[in-house]
Design an enzyme around this catalytic site. Structure first.
Site, PDB file in Angstrom:
ATOM      1  N   SER A   1       0.998  -1.073  -0.141  1.00  0.00           N
ATOM      2  CA  SER A   1      -0.059   0.092  -0.214  1.00  0.00           C
ATOM      3  C   SER A   1       0.933   1.462   0.146  1.00  0.00           C
ATOM      4  CB  SER A   1      -0.818  -0.099   1.271  1.00  0.00           C
ATOM      5  OG  SER A   1      -1.865   0.916   1.197  1.00  0.00           O
TER       6      SER A   1
ATOM      7  N   ASP B   1      -9.402  -3.219  -6.072  1.00  0.00           N
ATOM      8  CA  ASP B   1      -8.810  -2.241  -5.485  1.00  0.00           C
ATOM      9  C   ASP B   1      -8.500  -0.991  -6.319  1.00  0.00           C
ATOM     10  OD1 ASP B   1      -6.993  -0.799  -3.921  1.00  0.00           O
ATOM     11  OD2 ASP B   1      -5.136  -2.416  -4.408  1.00  0.00           O
TER      12      ASP B   1
ATOM     13  N   HIS C   1      -8.154  -4.284  -1.396  1.00  0.00           N
ATOM     14  CA  HIS C   1      -6.799  -3.840  -0.906  1.00  0.00           C
ATOM     15  C   HIS C   1      -6.616  -3.766   0.518  1.00  0.00           C
ATOM     16  CE1 HIS C   1      -3.828  -0.766  -0.926  1.00  0.00           C
ATOM     17  NE2 HIS C   1      -4.389  -0.172   0.204  1.00  0.00           N
TER      18      HIS C   1
END
Length: 408
Positions: free
Chosen positions: A195, A348, A378
């Site tokens: 991320s 995502d 995600h």
């Protein structure tokens, strides 16, 4: 009796508050969230998302009452319950030039030295810690049979941007200079992150390859990374705009919180008013939706054409720096990067960031291994071996990452 009456009244009050909070979270989830049919274990994801909404709601209430900062409470929830001792790993807390790190080393020996992974956790620069990512780091180190160092960089807002990047660069520089001290093969250094930690990993890697006096990085591993702040309306943003765990609008909201900028700019940034026309033209060759693979070009895609706002650009122009938008690095830097692994998730908002970076790397002669989690969302790998939630995509992603690392 008076004490028992007060205790009973307090218990009733807390239970009522909990039930109201839970009802609000379920209503919010059902009214705003989309769970695509392709996601596996949808009910489990719904439950997880409702708990996350409750945590943010409680944090907001406690912040308003002055009892606790919202960031501190949410960090506490993320740290969770400490896992049991792992018999297969030696785990120790160290310091790299003043930056706290946690080292995970498989027990036993390794002929020729270990593969050495330095890992930067996600959390938008606001959340995450060594403890919060203990499970994920253990799993990667054990599954790939590699030495892994997790970096406990400082968080905003207590430590404003770019403290996070600086801490990670400091730790990474120390690591690559001293890998032999930890039994790591200097030809097998890997930079990794998930991320926003993937953002940092990409940026740190870009910086390291321009330093000729440092050992070369063998590979970078980017796990559903956020890579650019130019266009928050790419097809994956629009298609997954209300898919948990990260909505399209929340990307901008948390980003502005991280940078401690005016939250009233959320709508302008979402629509693209923050990009001057000359920058739009410059970056289109890298970020245009036409650069995506055919199978990811969405028929419902709407390309906004807003006018530019000089005020919006001046307020947040730091988001175009490569420490926040590594996809915008010049070709002269990109072509020096090492072999790269990129994991993206079908559901995502950041999927297209990974796909566009893959194309930029390949266009500049960099070898890329790409893995698409077809049922992933995600943050799915954060729940590797989680005590409460577990998703099939977590294990599939772990096996793919480990296989790539072991192939080096």
């Amino acid at each position: 009796m008076d004490f028992l009456w007060v205790l009973s009244l307090l218990g009733t009050f807390l239970l009522t508050g909990f039930l109201l909070l839970a009802a609000w979270a379920v209503h919010y989830h059902l009214s705003r969230t989309e769970i695509p049919p392709g996601i596996s274990q949808p009910f489990q994801l719904r439950c997880l998302h409702c708990l996350l909404i409750m945590a943010f709601g409680l944090a907001y209430i406690l912040k308003k009452t002055g009892l606790c900062t919202d960031h501190r409470l949410l960090r506490f929830f993320m740290d969770g319950i400490p896992p049991l001792k792992n018999p297969h790993l030696s785990i120790k807390d160290l310091s790299f030039d003043g930056i706290p790190v946690r080292m995970y080393q498989p027990k036993g020996s390794c002929d020729g030295g270990w593969r050495g992974i330095i890992f930067f956790h996600g959390g938008i620069g606001l959340y995450g810690s060594l403890d919060a990512y203990e499970g994920m780091c253990r799993a990667i180190a054990q599954e790939s049979n590699s030495l892994l160092v997790s970096v406990g960089y400082r968080l905003a807002p207590e430590h404003p941007y770019p403290a996070q990047f600086k801490d990670c660069l400091t730790a990474a520089t120390y690591f690559v200079k001293n890998v032999r001290k930890y039994g790591v093969n200097p030809d097998l250094i890997i930079i990794s992150g998930d991320s926003s930690g993937g953002t940092i990993a990409a940026s740190v890697c870009q910086h390291l390859v321009t330093q000729p006096d440092l050992p070369k990085v063998r590979a970078q591993v980017l796990i559903y990374p956020y890579l650019q702040a130019v266009d928050f309306n790419l097809p994956s943003y629009q298609r997954n705009s209300h898919v948990p765990l990260f909505y399209q609008e929340q990307v901008v909201e948390f980003g502005l919180q991280y940078l401690q900028e005016d939250m009233t700019a959320v709508k302008e940034v979402l629509e693209g008013f923050h990009i001057p026309q000359e920058l739009k033209q410059k970056y289109r060759k890298w970020l245009g939706a036409e650069n995506l693979p055919e199978e990811f070009k969405w028929e419902g895609y709407r390309c906004p054409q807003p006018a530019s706002s000089a005020r919006a650009y001046e307020e947040i122009k730091m988001i175009f720096e490569t420490t926040l938008s590594p996809l915008l690095a010049e070709d002269a830097v990109i072509r020096q990067l090492p072999e790269t692994y990129i994991l993206t998730c079908q559901y995502d908002v950041f999927m297209d960031d990974g796909l566009l970076y893959k194309k930029r790397l390949e266009d500049n002669g960099v070898a890329v291994t790409w893995y698409q989690l077809e049922d992933g969302f995600h943050g799915v790998l954060y729940f590797l071996n989680h005590w409460l939630f577990s998703f099939s995509g977590s294990q599939k992603g772990l096996h793919s990452i480990a296989n790539f690392i072991k192939s080096l």
